[in-house]
Design a protein around this motif. Sequence first.
Motif, short mmCIF file in Angstrom:
data_model
loop_
_atom_site.label_atom_id
_atom_site.label_comp_id
_atom_site.label_asym_id
_atom_site.label_seq_id
_atom_site.Cartn_x
_atom_site.Cartn_y
_atom_site.Cartn_z
N PHE A 109 19.12 -15.31 2.71
CA PHE A 109 19.66 -14.41 1.69
C PHE A 109 20.43 -13.25 2.33
O PHE A 109 21.51 -12.89 1.86
N LEU A 110 19.88 -12.68 3.40
CA LEU A 110 20.56 -11.56 4.07
C LEU A 110 21.91 -12.00 4.62
O LEU A 110 22.89 -11.25 4.55
N LYS A 111 21.95 -13.20 5.15
CA LYS A 111 23.19 -13.75 5.71
C LYS A 111 24.30 -13.81 4.64
O LYS A 111 25.47 -13.60 4.95
N TRP A 112 23.92 -14.07 3.39
CA TRP A 112 24.90 -14.23 2.32
C TRP A 112 25.13 -12.95 1.52
O TRP A 112 25.80 -12.97 0.50
N GLY A 113 24.56 -11.82 1.96
CA GLY A 113 24.92 -10.56 1.32
C GLY A 113 23.81 -9.79 0.63
O GLY A 113 24.07 -8.72 0.08
N THR A 114 22.60 -10.29 0.64
CA THR A 114 21.49 -9.52 0.09
C THR A 114 21.25 -8.31 1.00
O THR A 114 21.31 -8.43 2.22
N ARG A 115 21.00 -7.17 0.40
CA ARG A 115 20.88 -5.92 1.16
C ARG A 115 19.50 -5.72 1.78
O ARG A 115 19.39 -5.14 2.85
N ILE A 116 18.46 -6.17 1.07
CA ILE A 116 17.09 -6.01 1.56
C ILE A 116 16.27 -7.24 1.20
O ILE A 116 16.32 -7.71 0.06
N GLY A 117 15.53 -7.74 2.18
CA GLY A 117 14.60 -8.84 1.95
C GLY A 117 13.19 -8.37 2.25
O GLY A 117 12.96 -7.69 3.26
N ILE A 118 12.27 -8.71 1.37
CA ILE A 118 10.87 -8.33 1.55
C ILE A 118 10.04 -9.60 1.64
O ILE A 118 10.21 -10.51 0.81
N LEU A 119 9.16 -9.66 2.62
CA LEU A 119 8.24 -10.78 2.78
C LEU A 119 6.83 -10.23 2.78
O LEU A 119 6.46 -9.42 3.64
N ILE A 120 6.06 -10.64 1.78
CA ILE A 120 4.69 -10.17 1.63
C ILE A 120 3.74 -11.25 2.14
O ILE A 120 3.87 -12.42 1.77
N ASP A 121 2.81 -10.85 2.99
CA ASP A 121 1.80 -11.77 3.53
C ASP A 121 0.43 -11.33 3.04
O ASP A 121 -0.16 -10.40 3.60
N PRO A 122 -0.09 -11.96 1.98
CA PRO A 122 -1.40 -11.57 1.44
C PRO A 122 -2.55 -11.78 2.43
O PRO A 122 -3.56 -11.08 2.35
N ASP A 123 -2.41 -12.72 3.35
CA ASP A 123 -3.48 -12.96 4.32
C ASP A 123 -3.63 -11.78 5.28
O ASP A 123 -4.75 -11.42 5.66
N GLN A 124 -2.52 -11.21 5.70
CA GLN A 124 -2.54 -10.09 6.64
C GLN A 124 -2.45 -8.73 5.93
O GLN A 124 -2.54 -7.70 6.60
N HIS A 125 -2.24 -8.74 4.62
CA HIS A 125 -2.03 -7.52 3.84
C HIS A 125 -0.88 -6.70 4.42
O HIS A 125 -0.98 -5.49 4.61
N THR A 126 0.24 -7.39 4.69
CA THR A 126 1.42 -6.72 5.22
C THR A 126 2.62 -6.96 4.33
O THR A 126 2.70 -7.97 3.61
N GLU A 140 1.66 -1.71 6.35
CA GLU A 140 0.27 -2.14 6.19
C GLU A 140 -0.43 -1.25 5.16
O GLU A 140 0.18 -0.33 4.62
N GLU A 141 -1.73 -1.52 4.95
CA GLU A 141 -2.56 -0.70 4.06
C GLU A 141 -2.34 0.77 4.38
O GLU A 141 -2.23 1.15 5.54
N GLY A 142 -2.30 1.60 3.36
CA GLY A 142 -2.15 3.03 3.56
C GLY A 142 -0.71 3.49 3.68
O GLY A 142 -0.44 4.69 3.65
N GLU A 143 0.23 2.54 3.81
CA GLU A 143 1.65 2.90 3.89
C GLU A 143 2.31 2.64 2.54
O GLU A 143 1.75 1.96 1.67
N THR A 144 3.52 3.16 2.40
CA THR A 144 4.24 3.06 1.13
C THR A 144 5.60 2.42 1.36
O THR A 144 6.34 2.82 2.26
N LEU A 145 5.92 1.44 0.53
CA LEU A 145 7.23 0.79 0.56
C LEU A 145 8.22 1.70 -0.16
O LEU A 145 8.00 2.08 -1.32
N MET A 146 9.29 2.06 0.54
CA MET A 146 10.37 2.87 -0.04
C MET A 146 11.69 2.24 0.40
O MET A 146 11.81 1.79 1.54
N SER A 159 -1.12 -0.82 -0.82
CA SER A 159 -2.45 -1.14 -1.33
C SER A 159 -2.45 -1.54 -2.80
O SER A 159 -3.36 -2.23 -3.26
N GLU A 160 -1.42 -1.15 -3.57
CA GLU A 160 -1.35 -1.52 -4.98
C GLU A 160 -0.99 -2.99 -5.20
O GLU A 160 -1.06 -3.49 -6.31
N LEU A 161 -0.59 -3.69 -4.13
CA LEU A 161 -0.26 -5.11 -4.26
C LEU A 161 -1.50 -5.99 -4.27
O LEU A 161 -1.45 -7.11 -4.77
N TRP A 162 -2.59 -5.50 -3.74
CA TRP A 162 -3.78 -6.35 -3.58
C TRP A 162 -4.74 -6.11 -4.74
O TRP A 162 -5.02 -4.98 -5.11
#
Length: 167
Positions: A109-126, A140-146, A159-162
Amino acid sequence: MLPSFGSSLNNEDVPSEPPPDFISGEVSTRFCTHLFAWVEPRQLGYVLSSHVGYQLPNGEILQPHCSFVSRQRLKRMPRTYPEVPPDLIMEIKSAFDRLLSMQKKVQSFLKWGTRIGILIDPDQHTVSVYRPDGAVTILEEGETLMLPELLPDWELPVSELWTPSLN
């Protein structure tokens, strides 16, 4: 000529991979709901679920788990697949996915022009944030996505994702 489908659909419109597991579905709903609740009142664009495909310039159709397209980039809502890449895509690694294949999908997606890609890993909580310049930030836990360059003032505590434990 029928469009070629990426990893999400084959020519019989049957999923070529299993649907996301329960936890991944819950995390996806939490992310999309949080994003939609912020974008919609501000009329910034469209937050779309995994049931929307995007036609890439090479003709391939890809479906992110969740996406955002600004009103500036998508002036009219198409009846078929948007031919502009989304501004933001979010993918979730399910119990059935390999991390490398999910990373490749985000990078496609980034290659074709998407500005930001997010990959969530529930196993690692990242939450990994990918940008076109190759930069990857892992939260990770305790941090904020901005995402100030795309959605100023939007914040999502990781942490609000889990889902809280039901034990």
